[in-house]
Design a protein around this motif. Sequence first.
Motif, PDB file in Angstrom:
ATOM      1  N   ILE A   1      64.576  80.028  50.715  1.00 47.08           N
ATOM      2  CA  ILE A   1      64.825  81.443  50.446  1.00 47.08           C
ATOM      3  C   ILE A   1      64.597  81.671  48.952  1.00 47.08           C
ATOM      4  O   ILE A   1      65.272  81.074  48.115  1.00 47.08           O
TER       5      ILE A   1
ATOM      6  N   TYR B   1      61.211  84.585  52.607  1.00 43.73           N
ATOM      7  CA  TYR B   1      61.481  83.357  53.341  1.00 43.73           C
ATOM      8  C   TYR B   1      60.258  82.439  53.265  1.00 43.73           C
ATOM      9  O   TYR B   1      59.114  82.890  53.300  1.00 43.73           O
TER      10      TYR B   1
ATOM     11  N   ARG C   1      65.260  83.979  46.279  1.00 42.82           N
ATOM     12  CA  ARG C   1      66.168  85.098  46.027  1.00 42.82           C
ATOM     13  C   ARG C   1      66.018  85.630  44.597  1.00 42.82           C
ATOM     14  O   ARG C   1      65.478  84.969  43.728  1.00 42.82           O
TER      15      ARG C   1
ATOM     16  N   PHE D   1      63.885  89.363  48.136  1.00 37.86           N
ATOM     17  CA  PHE D   1      63.785  87.958  48.543  1.00 37.86           C
ATOM     18  C   PHE D   1      62.677  87.761  49.563  1.00 37.86           C
ATOM     19  O   PHE D   1      62.198  88.705  50.202  1.00 37.86           O
TER      20      PHE D   1
ATOM     21  N   ASN E   1      66.529  78.679  46.972  1.00 44.25           N
ATOM     22  CA  ASN E   1      67.518  78.002  47.806  1.00 44.25           C
ATOM     23  C   ASN E   1      66.783  77.160  48.841  1.00 44.25           C
ATOM     24  O   ASN E   1      65.963  77.666  49.611  1.00 44.25           O
TER      25      ASN E   1
ATOM     26  N   TYR F   1      71.543  89.747  47.043  1.00 43.81           N
ATOM     27  CA  TYR F   1      70.545  88.770  46.595  1.00 43.81           C
ATOM     28  C   TYR F   1      69.269  89.405  46.053  1.00 43.81           C
ATOM     29  O   TYR F   1      68.317  88.697  45.736  1.00 43.81           O
TER      30      TYR F   1
ATOM     31  N   ILE G   1      57.730  84.080  57.717  1.00 42.11           N
ATOM     32  CA  ILE G   1      58.090  82.892  56.937  1.00 42.11           C
ATOM     33  C   ILE G   1      56.792  82.304  56.395  1.00 42.11           C
ATOM     34  O   ILE G   1      55.851  82.053  57.154  1.00 42.11           O
TER      35      ILE G   1
ATOM     36  N   GLU H   1      72.260  72.353  51.490  1.00 42.08           N
ATOM     37  CA  GLU H   1      71.602  73.394  50.715  1.00 42.08           C
ATOM     38  C   GLU H   1      71.774  73.134  49.221  1.00 42.08           C
ATOM     39  O   GLU H   1      72.819  72.678  48.768  1.00 42.08           O
TER      40      GLU H   1
ATOM     41  N   HIS I   1      53.650  80.099  49.057  1.00 48.21           N
ATOM     42  CA  HIS I   1      54.898  80.222  48.300  1.00 48.21           C
ATOM     43  C   HIS I   1      54.617  80.855  46.934  1.00 48.21           C
ATOM     44  O   HIS I   1      53.534  80.669  46.378  1.00 48.21           O
TER      45      HIS I   1
END
Length: 312
Positions: free
Chosen positions: A168, A157, A170, A155, A185, A152, A127, A194, A133
């Motif tokens: 997430i 995390y 995606r 992707f 998401n 999806y 993660i 969400e 990011h």
Amino acid sequence: MLLAQVGTTLYLANQTLDRTLSYHCPVCQTKVILKLGTKMIPHFAHQTKATCPASEGETYEHLAGKLLLQTFFQQFTLEVYLPDLKQRPDLLWEDQVIEFQCSPLSHKRFLERTHNYLLHGYQPIWILGQGLHPTKRLSQLQQACLRFDPKYGFFLYGLDVFRKQFLIFRYLHWSYEQGLTYQLNQINLIRKKERASIITHQTRPVTYQTWIQQQLAFKRRDLVLLQQKCYVYGSHLAYLESWMYSTSEFGILFSHRLLYYRLLFRMSDSFLAFRKKMMDELALWPYPFLDREDIVHALFDECVQLAKKTFP
């Protein structure tokens, strides 16, 4: 670290603790210091010269993120040391481990840690913290964390500690025309709500083929190296068949190298011939959570559809 012990009892640093007790590291058994400052959340720290594998420095984001993840994934346990691996994942549950990565990590070290988990029967989940990011392009580390789901797509995390959101990324997709695009998401870990949003970039001013021509004229190194490989097949990177410049599901993995892989497809008379060429090219597979055979087969199918080429 967040856990220390007195005797055989483990204590979490953010509990109300007696500062007069002598706390010890669960891994190396040396005495640790209870830190209750104002800039960091409560935690334990080794002495300055400690050589324990659990003594690495941690940021506020990393400490707070582990607590946040453990609150949400309550079946997981914090900071369990695995002596056979000489690794201490941030969270562990049966054969599932979570690593919350906030700081830059070399691709080599990432693969070492990941393959060590896999070799011992653990399934690692990476993660990414805020500084890792996705932005306009995926770094080598981000690419190595990629997973694939038929629903999806590719992707990743992530975790936003400060907004308390599990993320997430995606449908991750890269093309020259739009750059990096994805659906984000955001799951609020406190309210458990969400929401999703689409992240896109502007269209480029010239065609992909024209851009390749321009960059070769400027002697961009990665493209020059690709061009040298194209010469072996009597082709030029900037003057391939038009379909080869089409966007691809696999641009997120291969970027401009996809042009050369499509040339290898054109120079192959069967899937087995294409597979052999690709296996030579991808002998060092940098994506531990993706199956190389599946990717090569799917890339072949995509080329068949775009080129409208038939095989005996």
